[in-house]
Each structure stands twice: as structure tokens, then as C-alpha cells.
Design an enzyme around this catalytic site. Structure first.
Site, short mmCIF file in Angstrom:
data_model
loop_
_atom_site.label_atom_id
_atom_site.label_comp_id
_atom_site.label_asym_id
_atom_site.label_seq_id
_atom_site.Cartn_x
_atom_site.Cartn_y
_atom_site.Cartn_z
N ASP A 7 0.87 -1.18 0.00
CA ASP A 7 0.00 0.00 0.00
C ASP A 7 0.91 1.23 0.00
O ASP A 7 2.14 1.12 -0.17
CB ASP A 7 -0.99 -0.03 1.17
N CYS A 64 3.00 -3.23 4.02
CA CYS A 64 2.15 -2.09 4.39
C CYS A 64 2.83 -1.40 5.57
O CYS A 64 4.04 -1.60 5.77
CB CYS A 64 0.70 -2.51 4.69
N THR A 66 2.50 -1.81 8.83
CA THR A 66 2.89 -2.79 9.85
C THR A 66 3.15 -4.18 9.29
O THR A 66 3.72 -5.03 9.98
CB THR A 66 1.74 -2.95 10.87
N GLY A 67 2.65 -4.45 8.10
CA GLY A 67 2.67 -5.81 7.54
C GLY A 67 1.44 -6.61 7.97
O GLY A 67 1.18 -7.69 7.43
N HIS A 97 8.84 -24.32 9.01
CA HIS A 97 7.72 -24.95 9.73
C HIS A 97 6.37 -24.76 9.05
O HIS A 97 5.52 -25.65 9.11
CB HIS A 97 7.62 -24.38 11.16
N HIS A 133 5.21 -31.01 10.45
CA HIS A 133 4.90 -29.68 9.92
C HIS A 133 3.92 -29.78 8.75
O HIS A 133 3.00 -28.98 8.64
CB HIS A 133 6.18 -28.96 9.52
C1 RB5 Z 1 -1.98 2.75 6.55
O1 RB5 Z 1 -1.98 3.93 7.28
C2 RB5 Z 1 -1.83 1.57 7.50
O2 RB5 Z 1 -3.00 1.39 8.24
C3 RB5 Z 1 -1.51 0.30 6.75
O3 RB5 Z 1 -0.36 0.51 5.99
C4 RB5 Z 1 -1.23 -0.94 7.57
O4 RB5 Z 1 -0.27 -0.69 8.54
C5 RB5 Z 1 -2.40 -1.64 8.07
O5 RB5 Z 1 -2.29 -2.71 8.72
#
Ligand code: RB5
Length: 145
Positions: A7, A64, A66-67, A97, A133
Site C-alpha cells: 500500500d 504495508c 505494519t505488515g 515450519h 509440519h
Molecule cells: C496505513 O496507514 C496503515 O493502516 C496500513 O499501511 C497498515 O499498517 C495496516 O495494517
């Protein structure tokens, strides 16, 4: 073929990881996004997940902020095992795993140097193939637990 997408929050790290993949000699396809303008991460998680399930890509890299959000979206697609990793130990373990087929990272969590090492670890570690696994992955796939 590796599918890569992000994103807006992951856009710059995605561009850096693409350069890294080029250096490694890995083939990849970029599923977007194309700038830091705000977009919705589920769209991009789903694009890479579906390319893997269709067989167009073997593995995926999703980024993104946080991922987490983009991995949740990808994991809605049956057959996808997307793992958020912020360290190399997790990246290695999720291949050994879980036979994870998507690496998700948070651009607001990991720096470029660490992200490159995580990518290397993820892409270069094979599934262990151990029966226990494989059995556990089968339980997830068949939804039997
Ligand atoms: C975008 O601001 C943020 O919410 C997105 O990149 C992500 O971290 C969501 O999990």
C-alpha cells in the site's frame, strides 16, 4: 516468479526491495501500488495472494505500514500462508515450519537493510518437509481443527 505489492505506507520499501530482487537475479512482478498516495491495502494483498493460488507466482512479498493488515487480507485467500516477519529468525522458521508462501513486512517497523536480510532468509530457506509440519499445514488447509 515473485509477486510483490504494497500500500502507500509500504511503497518506498517496495521500490527498495525490487532493486534488491534485481541484484539477486530474482524474477518478480509488481502488483502495485504506484505511489505514496493513499490506497487500500486489502486490494494489494488479494492481488498477490490470487496470483500465487493461480500459479502465476510461487511466492509473494507484501508491505504495508505494519505488515499486519495486508497479511490478514492475503490470508483470506485459501491456500495462502502469509507471515508477518520483523526478524530473520521468524522468516527462517516460517519457511521451515509453515511453508509460508507470502512474506509480509511493515515499512514502519523494519528498516531497508533489515528488510533485505529478511527477504533473503525467506526466499533462500526451503520448507523442512518434516511430517509433523506438513500435517499441521494440512490441518489449516482442510480446516479440520
Ligand atoms: C496505513 O496507514 C496503515 O493502516 C496500513 O499501511 C497498515 O499498517 C495496516 O495494517
Amino acid at each position: 516468479m515473485i509477486g510483490i505489492a504494497s500500500d502507500h505506507a509500504g511503497y518506498l520499501l517496495k521500490e527498495a526491495i525490487k532493486k534488491h530482487l534485481e541484484k539477486r537475479g530474482d524474477e518478480f512482478r509488481d502488483f502495485g501500488c504506484d505511489s505514496e498516495a493513499s490506497v487500500d491495502y486489502p486490494v494489494y494483498g488479494k492481488k498477490v495472494a490470487e496470483a500465487i493460488v493461480k500459479g502465476d507466482c510461487e511466492k509473494g512479498i507484501l508491505i504495508c505500514g505494519t505488515g499486519i493488515g495486508i497479511s490478514i487480507a492475503a490470508n483470506k485467500v485459501k491456500g495462502i500462508r502469509a507471515a508477518v516477519c520483523g526478524d530473520c529468525y521468524s522468516a527462517e522458521a516460517t519457511r521451515l515450519h509453515n511453508d509460508a508462501n507470502i512474506l509480509a513486512m511493515g515499512a514502519r517497523v523494519v528498516g531497508e537493510g533489515l528488510a533485505e536480510k529478511i527477504v533473503d532468509t525467506f526466499l533462500d530457506t526451503p520448507f523442512s518437509g518434516e511430517e509433523k509440519h506438513a500435517r499441521r499445514i494440512g490441518m489449516i488447509e482442510e480446516d479440520v481443527c
